[in-house]
Design a protein around this motif. Structure first.
Motif, PDB file in Angstrom:
ATOM      1  N   LEU A   4      64.842  38.125  56.747  1.00 32.29           N
ATOM      2  CA  LEU A   4      65.790  38.645  55.776  1.00 32.29           C
ATOM      3  C   LEU A   4      66.285  37.546  54.832  1.00 32.29           C
ATOM      4  CD1 LEU A   4      68.012  41.147  57.813  1.00 32.29           C
ATOM      5  CD2 LEU A   4      66.525  41.672  55.883  1.00 32.29           C
ATOM      6  N   ALA A   5      66.579  36.387  55.379  1.00 27.74           N
ATOM      7  CA  ALA A   5      67.039  35.278  54.536  1.00 27.74           C
ATOM      8  C   ALA A   5      65.961  34.864  53.545  1.00 27.74           C
ATOM      9  CB  ALA A   5      67.448  34.099  55.413  1.00 27.74           C
ATOM     10  N   GLN A   6      64.713  34.889  53.993  1.00 26.47           N
ATOM     11  CA  GLN A   6      63.611  34.484  53.121  1.00 26.47           C
ATOM     12  C   GLN A   6      63.467  35.410  51.917  1.00 26.47           C
ATOM     13  OE1 GLN A   6      59.878  34.042  55.176  1.00 26.47           O
ATOM     14  NE2 GLN A   6      58.680  33.883  53.290  1.00 26.47           N
ATOM     15  N   VAL A   7      63.586  36.734  52.141  1.00 29.39           N
ATOM     16  CA  VAL A   7      63.325  37.663  51.043  1.00 29.39           C
ATOM     17  C   VAL A   7      64.564  37.951  50.204  1.00 29.39           C
ATOM     18  CG1 VAL A   7      61.394  38.753  52.242  1.00 29.39           C
ATOM     19  CG2 VAL A   7      63.699  39.711  52.492  1.00 29.39           C
ATOM     20  N   ALA A  46      66.129  45.427  52.353  1.00 33.04           N
ATOM     21  CA  ALA A  46      65.123  44.528  52.921  1.00 33.04           C
ATOM     22  C   ALA A  46      64.849  44.860  54.381  1.00 33.04           C
ATOM     23  CB  ALA A  46      65.585  43.079  52.782  1.00 33.04           C
ATOM     24  N   ALA A  47      65.910  45.126  55.141  1.00 34.07           N
ATOM     25  CA  ALA A  47      65.740  45.434  56.567  1.00 34.07           C
ATOM     26  C   ALA A  47      64.927  46.706  56.760  1.00 34.07           C
ATOM     27  CB  ALA A  47      67.107  45.573  57.235  1.00 34.07           C
ATOM     28  N   ALA A  48      65.098  47.691  55.862  1.00 32.49           N
ATOM     29  CA  ALA A  48      64.357  48.944  55.979  1.00 32.49           C
ATOM     30  C   ALA A  48      62.871  48.755  55.685  1.00 32.49           C
ATOM     31  CB  ALA A  48      64.944  49.989  55.037  1.00 32.49           C
ATOM     32  N   VAL A  49      62.539  47.795  54.846  1.00 33.07           N
ATOM     33  CA  VAL A  49      61.132  47.515  54.556  1.00 33.07           C
ATOM     34  C   VAL A  49      60.510  46.678  55.677  1.00 33.07           C
ATOM     35  CG1 VAL A  49      59.539  46.398  52.940  1.00 33.07           C
ATOM     36  CG2 VAL A  49      61.511  47.680  52.066  1.00 33.07           C
ATOM     37  N   LEU A  50      61.294  45.781  56.256  1.00 34.81           N
ATOM     38  CA  LEU A  50      60.779  44.840  57.251  1.00 34.81           C
ATOM     39  C   LEU A  50      60.745  45.410  58.664  1.00 34.81           C
ATOM     40  CD1 LEU A  50      62.591  41.620  55.989  1.00 34.81           C
ATOM     41  CD2 LEU A  50      60.130  42.064  55.904  1.00 34.81           C
ATOM     42  N   ASN A  51      61.331  46.590  58.886  1.00 34.37           N
ATOM     43  CA  ASN A  51      61.396  47.170  60.224  1.00 34.37           C
ATOM     44  C   ASN A  51      60.948  48.623  60.205  1.00 34.37           C
ATOM     45  OD1 ASN A  51      62.994  45.075  62.043  1.00 34.37           O
ATOM     46  ND2 ASN A  51      64.000  45.107  60.040  1.00 34.37           N
ATOM     47  N   ARG A  52      60.446  49.081  61.335  1.00 35.12           N
ATOM     48  CA  ARG A  52      60.070  50.494  61.445  1.00 35.12           C
ATOM     49  C   ARG A  52      61.281  51.380  61.705  1.00 35.12           C
ATOM     50  NH1 ARG A  52      54.937  50.716  60.835  1.00 35.12           N
ATOM     51  NH2 ARG A  52      53.534  49.126  61.672  1.00 35.12           N
ATOM     52  N   PHE A  53      62.323  50.812  62.290  1.00 36.46           N
ATOM     53  CA  PHE A  53      63.557  51.570  62.484  1.00 36.46           C
ATOM     54  C   PHE A  53      64.692  50.854  61.776  1.00 36.46           C
ATOM     55  CE2 PHE A  53      67.529  52.278  64.936  1.00 36.46           C
ATOM     56  CZ  PHE A  53      67.725  53.590  64.535  1.00 36.46           C
ATOM     57  N   VAL A  83      53.807  43.640  55.459  1.00 37.40           N
ATOM     58  CA  VAL A  83      54.760  43.512  54.362  1.00 37.40           C
ATOM     59  C   VAL A  83      54.506  42.206  53.614  1.00 37.40           C
ATOM     60  CG1 VAL A  83      57.191  43.333  53.733  1.00 37.40           C
ATOM     61  CG2 VAL A  83      56.499  44.864  55.586  1.00 37.40           C
ATOM     62  N   LYS A  84      54.373  42.289  52.307  1.00 40.59           N
ATOM     63  CA  LYS A  84      54.198  41.105  51.470  1.00 40.59           C
ATOM     64  C   LYS A  84      55.572  40.592  51.081  1.00 40.59           C
ATOM     65  CE  LYS A  84      49.690  42.552  49.726  1.00 40.59           C
ATOM     66  NZ  LYS A  84      48.853  42.801  48.531  1.00 40.59           N
ATOM     67  N   LEU A  85      55.954  39.472  51.672  1.00 40.34           N
ATOM     68  CA  LEU A  85      57.313  38.975  51.533  1.00 40.34           C
ATOM     69  C   LEU A  85      57.633  38.549  50.100  1.00 40.34           C
ATOM     70  CD1 LEU A  85      57.740  36.958  54.861  1.00 40.34           C
ATOM     71  CD2 LEU A  85      58.219  39.361  54.392  1.00 40.34           C
ATOM     72  N   ASP A  86      56.677  37.914  49.424  1.00 43.25           N
ATOM     73  CA  ASP A  86      56.934  37.495  48.039  1.00 43.25           C
ATOM     74  C   ASP A  86      57.173  38.712  47.140  1.00 43.25           C
ATOM     75  OD1 ASP A  86      56.655  34.900  48.800  1.00 43.25           O
ATOM     76  OD2 ASP A  86      54.589  34.679  48.081  1.00 43.25           O
ATOM     77  N   LEU A  87      56.352  39.745  47.326  1.00 40.34           N
ATOM     78  CA  LEU A  87      56.508  40.969  46.542  1.00 40.34           C
ATOM     79  C   LEU A  87      57.854  41.627  46.835  1.00 40.34           C
ATOM     80  CD1 LEU A  87      55.279  43.137  44.638  1.00 40.34           C
ATOM     81  CD2 LEU A  87      54.323  44.220  46.700  1.00 40.34           C
ATOM     82  N   LEU A  88      58.242  41.627  48.108  1.00 40.14           N
ATOM     83  CA  LEU A  88      59.530  42.213  48.482  1.00 40.14           C
ATOM     84  C   LEU A  88      60.678  41.433  47.855  1.00 40.14           C
ATOM     85  CD1 LEU A  88      61.330  44.136  50.062  1.00 40.14           C
ATOM     86  CD2 LEU A  88      60.987  42.714  52.105  1.00 40.14           C
ATOM     87  N   ALA A  89      60.588  40.106  47.889  1.00 37.55           N
ATOM     88  CA  ALA A  89      61.642  39.282  47.287  1.00 37.55           C
ATOM     89  C   ALA A  89      61.767  39.558  45.790  1.00 37.55           C
ATOM     90  CB  ALA A  89      61.359  37.803  47.540  1.00 37.55           C
ATOM     91  N   ASP A  90      60.627  39.665  45.101  1.00 40.93           N
ATOM     92  CA  ASP A  90      60.657  39.963  43.664  1.00 40.93           C
ATOM     93  C   ASP A  90      61.278  41.338  43.410  1.00 40.93           C
ATOM     94  OD1 ASP A  90      59.463  37.557  43.140  1.00 40.93           O
ATOM     95  OD2 ASP A  90      57.438  38.383  42.931  1.00 40.93           O
ATOM     96  N   GLY A  91      60.901  42.320  44.240  1.00 39.27           N
ATOM     97  CA  GLY A  91      61.447  43.660  44.074  1.00 39.27           C
ATOM     98  C   GLY A  91      62.951  43.708  44.303  1.00 39.27           C
TER      99      GLY A  91
END
Length: 644
Positions: free
Chosen positions: A362-365, A185-192, A159-167
């Protein structure tokens, strides 16, 4: 109150005529059904078991899933058992085995495996402490916990955190709901992941944005668009999910390819997703040895998914894929065994529980502090679970009543009911009382006015307007039959309408303005169990049945409809997934076994603008104070740490 049914009707179909001893006593008292007795006796015959205590325990273990329980607790069953009998029965007076000696007798039986070790040979029953399972349910419960834990333990590393934060900033701009942003964010950062929350909290809004974020991640990495499966336990819920995602796609600030993917997405039932097999009711084409090809599997209305169906789903999800469950843990659970979504959400319904690494990501993104506590050691399942709290669809009294019910706070419920708010009306009567009919004037006025508007629009051939009016008012009942049931109230409502609306029903069964409820899935017509429509006038003096599908009105010849019924009133179970401008909720007697907190919560949250609650204070308090108590070990396996 009687103690034992000494004069059992020999023609009662609930009676197992060949039952003897303890099985006969408990069958005649209404604790055991005939099927429970027959299965227990068959097991005893196959295993050469002669101990009546084991027979009774086996019958109770069979009974459990029939009532929604995963196992029977031998230590508490005497105090918790309910009966199916015409007269009250003192269950405590039945000849129950000693709770201390009972497990020891089972441990000595050849029908019973003991403990959590998966030894051989397999036995039909599994005793863990004082919990007696049918072996199948014990295995499914353990398997679900292990599979979800495995998904949770291995978050994706690409997961690209900067891209996720922008999105996230783009898709959740300004002062939007913080929990929606956290859930995405949690759904992108986790498999479940789990996106939980009540009606109107933006669950499907969040789902569409999750798919967009995952598509952007894949595009940035030069990978193919993720293969996404949208699914739900019923055809109606699947159709609603598909429509909601398509509606959201049109307004999202995303690229053309992402928008096209969202618009092209289709939803199906879980059975269709897994691959229904004509030779089996419990096995599917996709399983642990033939996994689903999808990169992301999103399931809506998960509260209706049973333990067995969830077991089949999680074993079919690839280890490198994402599984995202969406639903309201406060709603009615599956009619089959288990309370899976409630068990999975567990303590996070009150406070999010995430490990420090998950909170940090999560806090970062998101740019927000994460309102979460540390989970028990070794528990990672909560890293992807977010419960949405802010209600966007309705507010005021309806939201306050729903929240008080969810908390089990009856006094707070009555504070709102007594406020005299414009959006909540309480009629403190028993609808079965013939002397209470004058108090039901608001229900009568609402049903008649809505029926008149539907009929007027239908006679003009204005199908869209007729369907819109169809959702303006609905009577909801807990039962299908009896004085509080749908059948009784359908007849009463039709009598009201016939007395006040000229020409009502004059054309026979397919009269113009007849509201329709689909009772079986018809994949050819894309109509699903629970869909509603209306008979409208069509060209040449004929009629057609109009339904809304994908935001468009479609008209179908009535002769093509194979399973429909008239719907001025419907059960609360059938109403799941639907919303009405005004919902009139008719509560059954306080002694009704279906009158639970979840039933009342589900009914109340069907109202979009106005709620009419009809029931005595005793009925309301009985519902609020009676949460569904399903015996299940899944919550403990997920949340008590690895040793469970």
């Amino acid at each position: 109150m009687t103690t034992l049914a000494t004069a059992a009707d020999p023609f009662d179909v609930r009676r197992a005529r060949a039952a003897t001893g303890l099985l006969r006593d408990f069958n005649e008292a209404g604790v055991l059904a005939a099927a429970d007795v027959h299965v227990a006796r068959r097991l005893a015959d196959l295993g050469g078991e002669e101990d009546e205590w084991v027979w009774l325990a086996a019958a109770l273990a069979v009974r459990g899933p029939r009532l929604g329980h995963v196992y029977v607790d031998l230590a508490t069953i005497r105090a918790t058992a309910t009966v199916d009998a015409d007269e009250p029965v003192d269950v405590s007076a039945l000849p129950w085995p000693s709770p201390d000696a009972w497990p020891k007798r089972l441990e000595a039986s050849g029908l019973v495996a003991v403990g959590e070790e998966d030894g051989r040979p397999h036995r039909p029953l599994r005793l863990v402490g004082t919990s007696l399972y049918l072996d199948r349910y014990w295995r499914e419960e353990r398997q679900i916990a292990a599979d979800l834990q495995a998904l949770s333990d291995e978050p994706p590393e690409d997961v690209k955190l900067d891209l996720l934060a922008d999105g996230l900033d783009r898709l959740f701009p300004g002062e939007t709901d913080t929990h929606q942003r956290l859930a995405a964010a949690a759904a992108v950062l986790n498999r479940f992941a789990v996106v939980a929350g009540g009606p109107g909290t933006g669950k499907t809004t969040t789902v569409a944005r999750i798919v967009a974020l995952l598509s952007e991640q894949a595009s940035s990495a030069g990978a193919a668009e993720p293969l996404v499966a949208l699914a739900a336990p019923t055809g109606k819920a699947a159709a609603r999910l598909e429509e909601a995602v398509h509606e959201q796609a049109a307004g999202l600030p995303v690229g053309d390819s992402v928008c096209a993917q969202l618009l092209a997405s289709n939803a199906s039932t879980l059975h269709r997703l897994l691959g229904w097999r004509p030779d089996s009711n419990s096995r599917f084409r996709h399983h642990r040895g033939n996994r689903l090809p999808h990169d992301v599997v999103i399931v809506d209305e998960t509260s209706m998914v049973s333990l067995s169906l969830m077991a089949r789903l999680v074993e079919a999800v690839r280890a490198d894929a994402r599984l995202i469950l969406v639903g309201d843990p406060g709603q009615l659970t599956s009619i089959e065994a288990g309370a899976v979504l409630g068990d999975i959400v567990g303590p996070t319904a009150e406070r999010l529980l995430m490990g420090a690494p998950a909170r940090s990501r999560l806090a970062q993104v998101t740019g927000h502090d994460v309102p979460a506590d540390d989970p028990p050691p070794g528990v990672t399942v909560g890293d992807g679970i977010v419960v949405l709290e802010r209600v966007h669809r309705f507010g005021g009294g309806i939201a306050r009543v729903a929240e008080a019910i969810r908390r089990g706070d009856a006094d707070a419920v009555f504070e709102v009911l007594a406020d005299g708010r414009h959006d909540v009306a309480w009629i403190p009567v028993d609808v079965a009382d013939p002397d209470a009919q004058d108090e039901l004037a608001p229900v009568r006025e609402g049903t008649v006015a809505t029926a008149r508007a539907v009929i007027d629009a239908a006679q003009e051939g204005a199908a869209g307007r007729a369907i819109e009016w169809l959702g303006a008012f609905r009577v909801l009942c807990a039962h299908r039959r009896g004085a509080h049931g749908v059948a009784t109230w359908m007849a009463r409502i039709e009598g009201w309408i016939a007395g006040e609306v000229d020409g009502f029903g004059a054309e026979g069964d397919w009269y113009v303005g007849r509201p329709l409820l689909v009772t079986e899935n018809d994949y050819g017509l894309r109509l699903y169990n629970g869909d509603t429509g209306v008979v409208v006038a069509s060209g040449g003096g004929g009629v057609s049945a109009a339904f809304q599908r994908g935001g468009q009105v479609v008209e179908i010849r009535p002769t093509r409809l194979s399973a429909v019924e008239t719907v001025y009133a419907m059960t609360i179970h059938k109403s799941q997934g639907s919303q009405f401008d005004t919902a009139a909720v008719l509560l059954p007697g306080a002694e009704s076994q279906v009158l639970t907190r979840e039933l009342l919560y589900t009914a109340v949250t069907r109202a979009r603008e106005r709620l009419i609650l009809v029931g005595t204070e005793e009925m309301v308090r009985a519902a609020v104070g009676r949460p569904v108590a399903r015996a299940s070990g899944l919550r403990g396996r997920l949340w008590d740490g690895p040793a469970s």
